[in-house]
Design a protein around this motif. Structure first.
Motif, mmCIF file in Angstrom:
data_model
loop_
_atom_site.group_PDB
_atom_site.id
_atom_site.type_symbol
_atom_site.label_atom_id
_atom_site.label_comp_id
_atom_site.label_asym_id
_atom_site.label_seq_id
_atom_site.Cartn_x
_atom_site.Cartn_y
_atom_site.Cartn_z
ATOM 1 N N LYS A 58 -1.051 -2.029 5.411
ATOM 2 C CA LYS A 58 0.138 -1.182 5.308
ATOM 3 C C LYS A 58 0.063 -0.272 4.092
ATOM 4 C CE LYS A 58 3.679 -3.933 5.419
ATOM 5 N NZ LYS A 58 5.088 -4.359 5.520
ATOM 6 N N ASP A 59 -0.383 -0.798 2.943
ATOM 7 C CA ASP A 59 -0.414 -0.011 1.709
ATOM 8 C C ASP A 59 -1.396 1.152 1.813
ATOM 9 O OD1 ASP A 59 1.121 -1.777 -0.562
ATOM 10 O OD2 ASP A 59 0.145 -3.045 0.912
ATOM 11 N N ILE A 60 -2.605 0.873 2.330
ATOM 12 C CA ILE A 60 -3.604 1.933 2.463
ATOM 13 C C ILE A 60 -3.150 2.966 3.485
ATOM 14 C CG2 ILE A 60 -5.963 2.454 3.182
ATOM 15 C CD1 ILE A 60 -6.832 -0.219 2.063
ATOM 16 N N THR A 67 -3.691 5.440 9.807
ATOM 17 C CA THR A 67 -3.136 4.443 10.716
ATOM 18 C C THR A 67 -3.822 3.095 10.516
ATOM 19 O OG1 THR A 67 -4.762 4.963 12.436
ATOM 20 C CG2 THR A 67 -2.704 6.229 12.436
ATOM 21 N N VAL A 68 -3.270 2.077 11.169
ATOM 22 C CA VAL A 68 -3.900 0.759 11.145
ATOM 23 C C VAL A 68 -5.306 0.841 11.725
ATOM 24 C CG1 VAL A 68 -3.789 -1.590 12.072
ATOM 25 C CG2 VAL A 68 -1.697 -0.468 11.268
ATOM 26 N N SER A 188 -2.023 -2.215 -7.536
ATOM 27 C CA SER A 188 -2.232 -1.276 -6.442
ATOM 28 C C SER A 188 -3.438 -1.739 -5.640
ATOM 29 C CB SER A 188 -2.479 0.137 -6.983
ATOM 30 O OG SER A 188 -3.044 0.983 -6.000
ATOM 31 N N TRP A 189 -3.540 -1.274 -4.397
ATOM 32 C CA TRP A 189 -4.722 -1.608 -3.601
ATOM 33 C C TRP A 189 -5.983 -1.037 -4.239
ATOM 34 C CZ3 TRP A 189 -7.785 2.263 -1.630
ATOM 35 C CH2 TRP A 189 -7.234 3.536 -1.522
ATOM 36 N N ARG A 190 -5.827 0.051 -4.985
ATOM 37 C CA ARG A 190 -6.994 0.650 -5.649
ATOM 38 C C ARG A 190 -7.562 -0.276 -6.722
ATOM 39 N NH1 ARG A 190 -7.157 6.110 -4.258
ATOM 40 N NH2 ARG A 190 -5.245 6.892 -3.269
ATOM 41 N N GLY A 321 6.144 -8.059 9.394
ATOM 42 C CA GLY A 321 6.664 -7.281 8.277
ATOM 43 C C GLY A 321 6.399 -7.873 6.910
ATOM 44 N N TYR A 322 5.426 -8.767 6.772
ATOM 45 C CA TYR A 322 5.118 -9.352 5.468
ATOM 46 C C TYR A 322 4.367 -8.341 4.606
ATOM 47 C CZ TYR A 322 6.215 -13.875 7.644
ATOM 48 O OH TYR A 322 6.834 -14.913 8.285
ATOM 49 N N ASN A 323 4.541 -8.465 3.293
ATOM 50 C CA ASN A 323 3.810 -7.583 2.392
ATOM 51 C C ASN A 323 2.468 -8.213 2.032
ATOM 52 O OD1 ASN A 323 4.303 -9.540 0.418
ATOM 53 N ND2 ASN A 323 6.115 -8.473 -0.371
#
Length: 482
Positions: A58-60, A67-68, A188-190, A321-323
């Motif tokens: 979701k974050d990326i 998209t996914v 962050s994902w980064r 919907g989990y983070n």
């Protein structure tokens, strides 16, 4: 397995002078445990890279406006590049030296992590993660397994060394979602890619302790044509799976082209052998029944592990919907299971034959998938996923090491470069196919129905792996010598 008693590969020598020379060379080399640390860390970071992005979907997607399916393609291509180039990587390792290829591979991998961390869009992310990190992994992984085989000459020590490396690989794959989720939620994902870059830097420093036991063979012929055909065939086959939900005709065309290219590759190899030339991969590697069965179990293990990881992670984030942190914490169950069974791997190996361990591992993992299937329409609580993931971790930890040991120990030292590349290629191809198959089913309609179908497909494939394990020859548990 026949292993020379001296580092230069000249075999055992008689006389006090020869023994003194061997002792002197041994003193100059680091203790095997010092060699094992960077090798195990290298396997950890590569396996981590294959699974940690699952919790960042979701974050990326939001950050890079994709998209996914775009994230799934990036993950699958990373695993595919590894699989396609692992066999050529094994040959280059023999030609240019194990330590040199290890360090170069780590450097290329590190560049990829930096590119991924600063990626402004999906294209640069694919370049950094899928291409650079995939190429780097293909260069650095074969030396890990070849050096382990050459440095740990005692059978029991080698089994424990492979156990440690495979445990770190399994932990990297299982803990990737948890660590990635923690980093993504906290920073962050980064930052997850920055974490990988730091680990790679530490490994490069630690490689200074490694001394290549056998000199490189600069005269080793590299079959460029075979490498191109092999890689192209694998890419076409996996890409065919990826487009299955978009265009059936394109899927059929890619799968057919991939199959024909692989057929052309094997015809190329046979022609090379008949002409007395050195092919990329000798056909005699496929005449060992035990090794072939071991390769099937390896392929199936990683297909199941990475397939389940992607399906459950995508389902939790897109449907439930989990983070990232919630998803990572749920996946910690598989990490705990893998840790527990890996810690007991050495004790299990002394009491049970490898065939039995692999069969038990598959049975346990399939039971875990069965429990995950019940979560599709079950309680909304996150805890419902824990028992299934725990069983999958336990099963994987039991069978990863025996499968590798079965394959590597089926060939003498002069074929370790080839079989190591083939073994890692088959495993990474399993990871890529697992992500492609399961992801394609789920991405088409991310809901409870496709989630259950994807898991059911993985469970059926696991039954095939169990059947292959059941056909492995019966051997007594290894005994320690010396």
């Amino acid at each position: 397995m026949t292993v020379p008693s001296t580092p230069d590969g000249t075999g055992a020598q008689d006389g006090a002078g020869a023994r003194d020379g061997a002792d002197a060379r041994q003193e100059k080399r680091p203790w095997p445990r010092q060699v094992l640390v960077p090798l195990a860390l290298a396997q950890f970071v590569c396996s981590f890279a294959g699974s940690n992005m699952n919790v960042m979907i979701k974050d990326i997607s939001k950050d890079l406006d994709t998209t996914v399916q775009g994230v799934q393609t990036t993950i699958t291509l990373f695993l595919l590049v590894m699989a396609a180039l692992m066999i050529p990587g094994g040959i280059l390792t023999d030609r240019y030296g194990r330590k040199r290829c290890l360090v170069i591979g780590l450097a290329v991998y590190g560049v990829g992590t930096v590119l991924s961390a600063v990626a402004p869009g999906l294209g640069i992310l694919i370049l950094g993660n899928s291409i650079f990190q995939g190429v780097g992994t293909a260069l650095l992984i074969p030396p890990v397994y070849i050096l382990t085989t050459l440095v740990f000459t005692n059978v029991a020590d080698r089994a424990r060394a492979f156990g440690a490396i495979m445990a770190m690989g399994g932990i990297g794959a299982a803990a990737g979602p948890l660590i990635g989720g923690l980093i993504t939620s906290a920073i962050s994902w980064r930052a997850a890619f920055v974490f990988q870059a730091l680990v790679v830097a530490v490994i490069i420093v630690l490689t200074r302790r490694i001394d290549d036991p056998v000199p490189p063979d600069p005269d080793r012929v590299f079959d460029t044509g075979g490498a191109v055909l092999s890689a192209t065939g694998l890419v076409l086959l996996v890409m065919g799976i990826l487009v299955a939900d978009d265009n059936a005709w394109l899927m059929a065309g890619l799968l057919l082209a991939g199959g024909l290219t692989q057929l052309a590759f094997f015809r190329w190899v046979r022609a090379k052998e008949r002409a007395g030339a050195q092919p990329l991969l000798r056909t005699e590697l496929f005449r060992n029944r035990t090794s072939n069965l071991g390769l099937i179990t390896q392929h199936t293990q990683w297909l199941m592990l990475m397939g389940v990881s992607f399906v459950v992670a995508a389902y939790l984030q897109v449907v439930r919907g989990y983070n990232a942190i919630d998803t990572g914490v749920i996946f910690s169950a598989s990490t705990i299971g893998l840790l527990v069974s890996s810690l007991g791997a050495s004790r299990f190996a002394k009491r049970r034959e490898q065939r039995t361990l692999v069969m038990v591992g598959f049975a346990t993992t399939i039971c875990g998938i069965g429990l995950l299937l019940t979560s599709a329409h079950g309680s909304p609580s996150a805890w419902i996923f824990v028992p299934g993931l725990l069983l999958i971790g336990l099963g994987m930890g039991v069978m990863l090491t025996p499968s590798v040991n079965v394959v590597q120990s089926s060939f003498p030292e002069d074929q370790q470069g080839e079989i190591s590349g083939l073994s890692r290629s088959v495993s990474n191809l399993g990871s890529s196919v697992g992500t492609a198959i399961a992801g394609t089913i789920l991405v088409a309609d991310p809901s409870a129905g496709p989630y259950a179908v994807a898991l059911a497909v993985l469970g059926v494939i696991g039954l095939g792996g169990f059947g292959a394990a059941a056909m492995l020859p019966r051997t007594p548990p290894p005994t320690r010598h010396g």
